[in-house]
Design a protein around this motif. Sequence first.
Motif, PDB file in Angstrom:
ATOM      1  N   CYS A  50       0.869  -1.180   0.000  1.00 30.29           N
ATOM      2  CA  CYS A  50       0.000   0.000   0.000  1.00 30.29           C
ATOM      3  C   CYS A  50       0.903   1.226   0.000  1.00 30.29           C
ATOM      4  CB  CYS A  50      -0.914  -0.002   1.223  1.00 30.29           C
ATOM      5  SG  CYS A  50      -1.981   1.463   1.279  1.00 30.29           S
ATOM      6  N   LEU A  51       0.822   2.009  -1.073  1.00 26.84           N
ATOM      7  CA  LEU A  51       1.686   3.170  -1.215  1.00 26.84           C
ATOM      8  C   LEU A  51       1.021   4.426  -0.642  1.00 26.84           C
ATOM      9  CD1 LEU A  51       3.266   2.519  -4.714  1.00 26.84           C
ATOM     10  CD2 LEU A  51       3.787   1.540  -2.490  1.00 26.84           C
ATOM     11  N   LYS A  70       0.530  -7.332   4.498  1.00 27.04           N
ATOM     12  CA  LYS A  70       0.353  -5.937   4.150  1.00 27.04           C
ATOM     13  C   LYS A  70       1.601  -5.122   4.505  1.00 27.04           C
ATOM     14  CE  LYS A  70      -3.442  -6.636   6.491  1.00 27.04           C
ATOM     15  NZ  LYS A  70      -3.648  -8.064   6.323  1.00 27.04           N
ATOM     16  N   HIS A  71       2.119  -4.416   3.513  1.00 22.58           N
ATOM     17  CA  HIS A  71       3.276  -3.534   3.684  1.00 22.58           C
ATOM     18  C   HIS A  71       2.810  -2.109   3.421  1.00 22.58           C
ATOM     19  CE1 HIS A  71       6.036  -7.015   3.360  1.00 22.58           C
ATOM     20  NE2 HIS A  71       5.125  -7.458   2.514  1.00 22.58           N
ATOM     21  N   LEU A  72       3.307  -1.163   4.213  1.00 19.28           N
ATOM     22  CA  LEU A  72       2.925   0.238   4.046  1.00 19.28           C
ATOM     23  C   LEU A  72       4.133   1.075   3.662  1.00 19.28           C
ATOM     24  CD1 LEU A  72       0.751   2.491   4.352  1.00 19.28           C
ATOM     25  CD2 LEU A  72       1.546   2.725   6.734  1.00 19.28           C
ATOM     26  N   LEU A  86       0.301  -2.976  14.416  1.00 21.34           N
ATOM     27  CA  LEU A  86       1.123  -4.185  14.430  1.00 21.34           C
ATOM     28  C   LEU A  86       0.811  -5.138  13.286  1.00 21.34           C
ATOM     29  CD1 LEU A  86       1.194  -4.898  18.270  1.00 21.34           C
ATOM     30  CD2 LEU A  86       2.922  -3.753  16.857  1.00 21.34           C
ATOM     31  N   GLY A  87      -0.232  -4.889  12.532  1.00 22.35           N
ATOM     32  CA  GLY A  87      -0.601  -5.765  11.425  1.00 22.35           C
ATOM     33  C   GLY A  87       0.231  -5.584  10.164  1.00 22.35           C
ATOM     34  N   TRP A  88       1.043  -4.536  10.107  1.00 20.02           N
ATOM     35  CA  TRP A  88       1.894  -4.341   8.934  1.00 20.02           C
ATOM     36  C   TRP A  88       3.071  -5.301   8.979  1.00 20.02           C
ATOM     37  CZ3 TRP A  88      -0.670  -1.779   5.603  1.00 20.02           C
ATOM     38  CH2 TRP A  88      -1.417  -0.650   5.932  1.00 20.02           C
ATOM     39  N   ALA A  89       3.398  -5.909   7.843  1.00 14.93           N
ATOM     40  CA  ALA A  89       4.613  -6.719   7.745  1.00 14.93           C
ATOM     41  C   ALA A  89       5.838  -5.817   7.682  1.00 14.93           C
ATOM     42  CB  ALA A  89       4.545  -7.623   6.516  1.00 14.93           C
ATOM     43  N   SER A  90       5.678  -4.615   7.147  1.00 17.67           N
ATOM     44  CA  SER A  90       6.746  -3.618   7.118  1.00 17.67           C
ATOM     45  C   SER A  90       6.138  -2.241   6.932  1.00 17.67           C
ATOM     46  CB  SER A  90       7.754  -3.917   5.997  1.00 17.67           C
ATOM     47  OG  SER A  90       7.181  -3.688   4.724  1.00 17.67           O
ATOM     48  N   VAL A  91       6.859  -1.231   7.397  1.00 17.08           N
ATOM     49  CA  VAL A  91       6.450   0.172   7.250  1.00 17.08           C
ATOM     50  C   VAL A  91       7.700   0.972   6.915  1.00 17.08           C
ATOM     51  CG1 VAL A  91       5.471   2.207   8.406  1.00 17.08           C
ATOM     52  CG2 VAL A  91       4.593  -0.077   8.946  1.00 17.08           C
TER      53      VAL A  91
END
Length: 166
Positions: A50-51, A70-72, A86-91
């Motif tokens: 997600c960009l 999900k990556h942000l 905490l649900g993001w795999a990466s930010v």
Amino acid sequence: MTTWFTADLHFGHESIIRHCHRPFAGVAEMDAVLAANWNARIQPDDDVWCLGDFCWRDVARYGARLSGRKHLVTGNHDGDGVRDWLGWASVQPYRELKLAGRRVVLFHYPIAEWNGFFRGAVHLYGHVHGSRPATSTSCDVGVDCWHYAPVSWQEIEGFLACQPAA
């Protein structure tokens, strides 16, 4: 596993409907359609980038309903509450991937030149809600451009091949 991209979902953001002329009667309908379209395409082992501009607030309410890892890549509407979920795999504010042998530069904003620009690298962005033309090496992956759903890397490659040279 498939790699997907999206941007500018703006879950929970009522005024985005008017601002972007989205075809929804209200935010509840928009949120339901965005989530249904996401889950119709994304499998649990897929990566979704997600960009930016994921939601207005209450990120856990929206993020927990969506399939995939999900990556942000943060956008201007992604405050600490969204980034800290905490649900993001990466930010991160910027990311580079290698897909099908190509460098893929991910950033919320469209940029004029990016790392590898003269070597065939691709730039994917959001923020502008379809108001900038795509080229053979860059495009807006926001939901306003892709029927309110994430778009796969394979779809992006096909789309870029039909665009004017950068």
